[in-house]
Design a protein around this motif. Structure first.
Motif, PDB file in Angstrom:
ATOM      1  N   PRO A 107      19.469   1.452   3.881  1.00 34.95           N
ATOM      2  CA  PRO A 107      20.156  -0.407   3.470  1.00 34.95           C
ATOM      3  C   PRO A 107      21.009   0.115   2.813  1.00 34.95           C
ATOM      4  O   PRO A 107      21.444  -0.904   2.436  1.00 34.95           O
ATOM      5  N   ARG A 111      24.581  -2.118   2.586  1.00 27.64           N
ATOM      6  CA  ARG A 111      25.133  -3.242   1.828  1.00 27.64           C
ATOM      7  C   ARG A 111      26.555  -3.178   1.924  1.00 27.64           C
ATOM      8  O   ARG A 111      26.832  -3.792   1.596  1.00 27.64           O
ATOM      9  N   TYR A 131      17.802  -3.854   8.767  1.00 28.83           N
ATOM     10  CA  TYR A 131      17.535  -3.679   7.473  1.00 28.83           C
ATOM     11  C   TYR A 131      18.016  -4.678   6.267  1.00 28.83           C
ATOM     12  O   TYR A 131      19.581  -5.830   7.278  1.00 28.83           O
ATOM     13  N   ASN A 132      18.069  -5.191   5.524  1.00 32.10           N
ATOM     14  CA  ASN A 132      18.733  -6.294   4.533  1.00 32.10           C
ATOM     15  C   ASN A 132      18.599  -7.512   4.553  1.00 32.10           C
ATOM     16  O   ASN A 132      19.323  -8.569   5.278  1.00 32.10           O
ATOM     17  N   TYR A 135      19.419 -10.446   2.851  1.00 38.27           N
ATOM     18  CA  TYR A 135      21.108 -10.663   1.912  1.00 38.27           C
ATOM     19  C   TYR A 135      21.461 -11.131   3.040  1.00 38.27           C
ATOM     20  O   TYR A 135      22.722 -12.008   2.624  1.00 38.27           O
TER      21      TYR A 135
END
Length: 186
Positions: A107, A111, A131-132, A135
């Motif tokens: 992860p 990003r 993931y994320n 965000y």
């Protein structure tokens, strides 16, 4: 050693004896008010010099990069070739280019890779990692188009593409049973 300078739109305009605007119109296929003679002259000069427009300059001017970022969680997944092939076909059909990154199920790395894609002015992201999510939700609210594919939270407010595993498993099982298979392993 002499370093070759990259030809600019101004260089082509000077060689053709026309304005930069005329060259720009030619490069963008806007021949409305352009004589056949001027069009042919520009085409010949471009072919002769091997001129290629600067994608970076065009991106700065138009604020459009033509780039789509594909964020893979794991490039070695068995579905990746199918996903990549399908996405590539659509991207090419829409005259865009694809930048593919692989987070290797990390992860934090993901990003960083997404931040790098955003620095390259991608016009949108397709994310397959799972993931994320927070965000991506934040980026989506900033009007960066994002599509989540494959591993998608149930309550996602973003555009998503998912596989209906239950329905597809049922269809495959029924097909195999109809074909006479007795022992099926999933």
């Amino acid at each position: 050693m002499n370093k070759k300078r990259r030809l600019t739109i101004q260089n082509i305009a000077d060689l053709a004896g026309v304005s930069k605007t005329t060259i720009s119109r030619y490069l963008n296929g806007k021949y409305d008010n352009m004589s056949v003679e001027t069009k042919n002259k520009i085409q010949a000069i471009i072919e002769e010099t091997g001129y290629r427009p600067s994608k970076i300059a065009n991106t700065l001017k138009t604020k459009r990069s033509g780039l789509i970022g594909l964020v893979l969680g794991n490039a070695t997944s068995s579905l990746t070739p199918y996903l990549l092939g399908s996405i590539s076909d659509v991207v090419v059909e829409h005259q865009k280019n694809l930048i593919v990154v692989n987070s290797n199920d990390n992860p934090q790395l993901e990003r960083k890779l997404v931040d790098d894609l955003l620095l390259q002015q991608v016009e949108g992201l397709i994310v397959t990692s799972g993931y994320n999510y927070d965000y991506y939700e934040k980026l989506n609210k900033m009007e960066i188009p994002i599509v989540l594919a494959d591993r998608v939270p149930v309550d996602s407010s973003m555009d998503t593409i998912t596989i209906n595993y239950k329905e597809s498993s049922t269809m495959v099982s029924e097909y195999l049973i109809d074909k006479g298979f007795k022992r099926i392993v999933v």
